[in-house]
Scaffold this motif. Sequence first.
Motif, PDB file in Angstrom:
ATOM      1  N   LEU A 372       0.826  -1.207   0.000  1.00 10.01           N
ATOM      2  CA  LEU A 372       0.000   0.000   0.000  1.00 10.01           C
ATOM      3  C   LEU A 372       0.861   1.259   0.000  1.00 10.01           C
ATOM      4  CD1 LEU A 372      -2.709  -1.161   2.556  1.00 10.01           C
ATOM      5  CD2 LEU A 372      -3.194  -0.403   0.225  1.00 10.01           C
ATOM      6  N   ASP A 373       1.900   1.254   0.836  1.00 11.92           N
ATOM      7  CA  ASP A 373       2.766   2.424   0.917  1.00 11.92           C
ATOM      8  C   ASP A 373       3.445   2.701  -0.422  1.00 11.92           C
ATOM      9  OD1 ASP A 373       2.120   2.820   3.553  1.00 11.92           O
ATOM     10  OD2 ASP A 373       3.997   2.042   4.366  1.00 11.92           O
ATOM     11  N   ALA A 374       3.864   1.636  -1.115  1.00 16.76           N
ATOM     12  CA  ALA A 374       4.541   1.820  -2.404  1.00 16.76           C
ATOM     13  C   ALA A 374       3.595   2.433  -3.431  1.00 16.76           C
ATOM     14  CB  ALA A 374       5.081   0.483  -2.905  1.00 16.76           C
ATOM     15  N   VAL A 375       2.365   1.930  -3.495  1.00 14.68           N
ATOM     16  CA  VAL A 375       1.377   2.475  -4.435  1.00 14.68           C
ATOM     17  C   VAL A 375       1.077   3.930  -4.100  1.00 14.68           C
ATOM     18  CG1 VAL A 375      -1.045   2.360  -5.157  1.00 14.68           C
ATOM     19  CG2 VAL A 375       0.311   0.265  -5.004  1.00 14.68           C
ATOM     20  N   ASN A 376       0.799   4.200  -2.836  1.00 20.05           N
ATOM     21  CA  ASN A 376       0.401   5.543  -2.434  1.00 20.05           C
ATOM     22  C   ASN A 376       1.549   6.541  -2.537  1.00 20.05           C
ATOM     23  OD1 ASN A 376      -2.276   4.815  -1.877  1.00 20.05           O
ATOM     24  ND2 ASN A 376      -1.736   4.069   0.155  1.00 20.05           N
ATOM     25  N   ALA A 377       2.777   6.087  -2.270  1.00 21.64           N
ATOM     26  CA  ALA A 377       3.932   6.979  -2.408  1.00 21.64           C
ATOM     27  C   ALA A 377       4.135   7.367  -3.870  1.00 21.64           C
ATOM     28  CB  ALA A 377       5.183   6.302  -1.858  1.00 21.64           C
ATOM     29  N   GLU A 378       3.886   6.433  -4.783  1.00 21.25           N
ATOM     30  CA  GLU A 378       4.027   6.750  -6.202  1.00 21.25           C
ATOM     31  C   GLU A 378       2.977   7.780  -6.634  1.00 21.25           C
ATOM     32  OE1 GLU A 378       4.190   4.440 -10.538  1.00 21.25           O
ATOM     33  OE2 GLU A 378       4.445   3.291  -8.676  1.00 21.25           O
ATOM     34  N   ILE A 379       1.758   7.630  -6.123  1.00 15.96           N
ATOM     35  CA  ILE A 379       0.717   8.619  -6.439  1.00 15.96           C
ATOM     36  C   ILE A 379       1.050   9.961  -5.790  1.00 15.96           C
ATOM     37  CG2 ILE A 379      -1.724   9.199  -6.160  1.00 15.96           C
ATOM     38  CD1 ILE A 379      -2.339   6.199  -6.281  1.00 15.96           C
ATOM     39  N   GLU A 380       1.534   9.932  -4.554  1.00 18.20           N
ATOM     40  CA  GLU A 380       1.930  11.183  -3.887  1.00 18.20           C
ATOM     41  C   GLU A 380       2.982  11.925  -4.704  1.00 18.20           C
ATOM     42  OE1 GLU A 380       4.063  12.810   0.224  1.00 18.20           O
ATOM     43  OE2 GLU A 380       4.181  10.684  -0.321  1.00 18.20           O
ATOM     44  N   LEU A 381       3.956  11.216  -5.246  1.00 18.46           N
ATOM     45  CA  LEU A 381       4.994  11.853  -6.055  1.00 18.46           C
ATOM     46  C   LEU A 381       4.398  12.482  -7.314  1.00 18.46           C
ATOM     47  CD1 LEU A 381       7.907  12.534  -6.711  1.00 18.46           C
ATOM     48  CD2 LEU A 381       8.195  10.197  -7.604  1.00 18.46           C
ATOM     49  N   LEU A 382       3.481  11.770  -7.964  1.00 25.82           N
ATOM     50  CA  LEU A 382       2.815  12.333  -9.143  1.00 25.82           C
ATOM     51  C   LEU A 382       2.085  13.630  -8.782  1.00 25.82           C
ATOM     52  CD1 LEU A 382       1.340   9.044 -10.661  1.00 25.82           C
ATOM     53  CD2 LEU A 382       3.099  10.479 -11.722  1.00 25.82           C
ATOM     54  N   HIS A 391       8.782  21.656  -6.409  1.00 22.00           N
ATOM     55  CA  HIS A 391       9.808  21.209  -7.351  1.00 22.00           C
ATOM     56  C   HIS A 391      11.215  21.312  -6.801  1.00 22.00           C
ATOM     57  CE1 HIS A 391       6.966  21.752 -11.080  1.00 22.00           C
ATOM     58  NE2 HIS A 391       6.592  20.810 -10.241  1.00 22.00           N
ATOM     59  N   SER A 392      11.505  22.381  -6.057  1.00 16.85           N
ATOM     60  CA  SER A 392      12.834  22.526  -5.496  1.00 16.85           C
ATOM     61  C   SER A 392      13.155  21.387  -4.533  1.00 16.85           C
ATOM     62  CB  SER A 392      12.949  23.871  -4.774  1.00 16.85           C
ATOM     63  OG  SER A 392      14.203  24.011  -4.153  1.00 16.85           O
ATOM     64  N   ALA A 393      12.202  21.074  -3.660  1.00 17.63           N
ATOM     65  CA  ALA A 393      12.412  19.970  -2.701  1.00 17.63           C
ATOM     66  C   ALA A 393      12.545  18.638  -3.445  1.00 17.63           C
ATOM     67  CB  ALA A 393      11.251  19.916  -1.707  1.00 17.63           C
ATOM     68  N   LEU A 394      11.750  18.440  -4.487  1.00 17.71           N
ATOM     69  CA  LEU A 394      11.848  17.191  -5.250  1.00 17.71           C
ATOM     70  C   LEU A 394      13.213  17.053  -5.918  1.00 17.71           C
ATOM     71  CD1 LEU A 394       8.289  17.058  -6.913  1.00 17.71           C
ATOM     72  CD2 LEU A 394       9.171  15.555  -5.105  1.00 17.71           C
ATOM     73  N   ARG A 395      13.782  18.172  -6.387  1.00 12.77           N
ATOM     74  CA  ARG A 395      15.116  18.109  -6.982  1.00 12.77           C
ATOM     75  C   ARG A 395      16.152  17.726  -5.928  1.00 12.77           C
ATOM     76  NH1 ARG A 395      13.261  23.014  -9.377  1.00 12.77           N
ATOM     77  NH2 ARG A 395      12.606  22.672 -11.553  1.00 12.77           N
ATOM     78  N   LYS A 396      16.037  18.295  -4.741  1.00 13.07           N
ATOM     79  CA  LYS A 396      16.960  17.941  -3.659  1.00 13.07           C
ATOM     80  C   LYS A 396      16.847  16.468  -3.289  1.00 13.07           C
ATOM     81  CE  LYS A 396      17.154  22.554  -1.543  1.00 13.07           C
ATOM     82  NZ  LYS A 396      16.800  23.363  -0.361  1.00 13.07           N
ATOM     83  N   GLU A 397      15.632  15.939  -3.392  1.00  9.25           N
ATOM     84  CA  GLU A 397      15.407  14.524  -3.073  1.00  9.25           C
ATOM     85  C   GLU A 397      15.779  13.610  -4.240  1.00  9.25           C
ATOM     86  OE1 GLU A 397      11.351  13.996  -1.599  1.00  9.25           O
ATOM     87  OE2 GLU A 397      11.415  16.046  -0.797  1.00  9.25           O
ATOM     88  N   GLY A 398      16.168  14.203  -5.374  1.00  2.58           N
ATOM     89  CA  GLY A 398      16.508  13.408  -6.549  1.00  2.58           C
ATOM     90  C   GLY A 398      15.317  12.792  -7.233  1.00  2.58           C
ATOM     91  N   LEU A 399      14.128  13.404  -7.082  1.00  2.01           N
ATOM     92  CA  LEU A 399      12.891  12.850  -7.613  1.00  2.01           C
ATOM     93  C   LEU A 399      12.350  13.636  -8.814  1.00  2.01           C
ATOM     94  CD1 LEU A 399      11.129  12.099  -4.205  1.00  2.01           C
ATOM     95  CD2 LEU A 399      12.298  10.467  -5.703  1.00  2.01           C
ATOM     96  N   LEU A 400      13.089  14.672  -9.219  1.00  6.22           N
ATOM     97  CA  LEU A 400      12.626  15.477 -10.344  1.00  6.22           C
ATOM     98  C   LEU A 400      13.804  15.841 -11.239  1.00  6.22           C
ATOM     99  CD1 LEU A 400      10.045  16.845 -11.483  1.00  6.22           C
ATOM    100  CD2 LEU A 400      10.749  18.913 -10.252  1.00  6.22           C
TER     101      LEU A 400
END
Length: 400
Positions: A372-382, A391-400
Amino acid sequence: MQQPVLPPVTLTELAHLSDRASTVIERLRERVFAPGASKSLDLRFNVRRAAEMVGRSDKLIRDAEADGRLPPPDKDPANGRRSGYSLAQVNTMRDVFGTLPHRQPDDPAMVLAIQNFKGGVGKSTMVCHLAQYLALKGYRVCVIDCDSQASTTSMFGLNPDVDVDEDDDTLYPFFRHGGPSSLHYALRATYWPGIALIPANLGLYDAEYEFAARMARDSTFVLDRLRNGIESIKDNFDVILLDPPPALGMLSLSVLRAANALVIPAPPNNIDFGSTAHFLKMMGATLEELARAGGARDYSFVKILATKMNDGKSAHQAIKRMMEAVFPMDMMSAVLKDSAEIDNAAANLSTVYELTGPGVRTETHKRCRAYLDAVNAEIELLIRKTWPSHHSALRKEGLL
């Protein structure tokens, strides 16, 4: 005249069947909804887990409690030890430390529909678990139950037959001619901090007939009524989740027009995959027709989620591979696997995220929670990718 082998089932017999069914439903209601009782959230988090959720160290939390920025922790009167923090208290910590993940006013509210015209694909399961996952993360969530079967309403602790009035509490008054101009009247706080609900009950089904009758006279009103209603409340929320009925009707079309993103749950079996393929074809044709009537509608993302996956079934694996081949860019990476944990929780009108006690320490529960966490985390990222302020935080996290 030869008598039929089987006697006809008359309206009288059907009425008896209905009465017996009502008796069964009432007994189930009495078991799950105790008279006068309201559902509560019993989750508690120790200081280390609370620190992880807040994004600060447990020392900083203790220091803030010592200097008065945070209220003193609750303690067990029997032994004087900390009894753990509630989700509301964790959100207070996030507020104090500036780590609430809310979107900024210039970010668009996410209006996400979990939609498939076929029933039994895990739609309401996804809505409830995603809403609670996001609430645990600190987001402000609204769940709108657009399905007259009201499964999501029941999961959030309301008895649709007793606690919900179709003339005051559901979407139905808003859809009627001369109805309210805003959806604020229907918003209900839930026992989950951060989650509001617009409930449903069987009376919402009448909206289908009213919509159909009005469509010929005023198609734009019908198609965009829900969309306009969401506009009236969206400033209060980060994410608005829509749970539409499992059918191609006027309410489902309204959801398609109101949403700005879609997740399509699809179990990997021949019948459900075939139905999902038909759904996508129908959705494309329907949106073209709706665009002619009320203008085009774009989505931030449309993703297909494999649900009820059983790795032990070779047919599931084969169809999952076919889904990935047919929709290589559209399938979610995470998969919601079949789990008795979800079924057992649902039998008590609960979710996996609400379970407490020794049962949450079993390997079965941990595996289900991980899916469940994996599915929901992927939707949260979207979702976060649609918010420029993240966007700035996502770049720092390496997610964008």
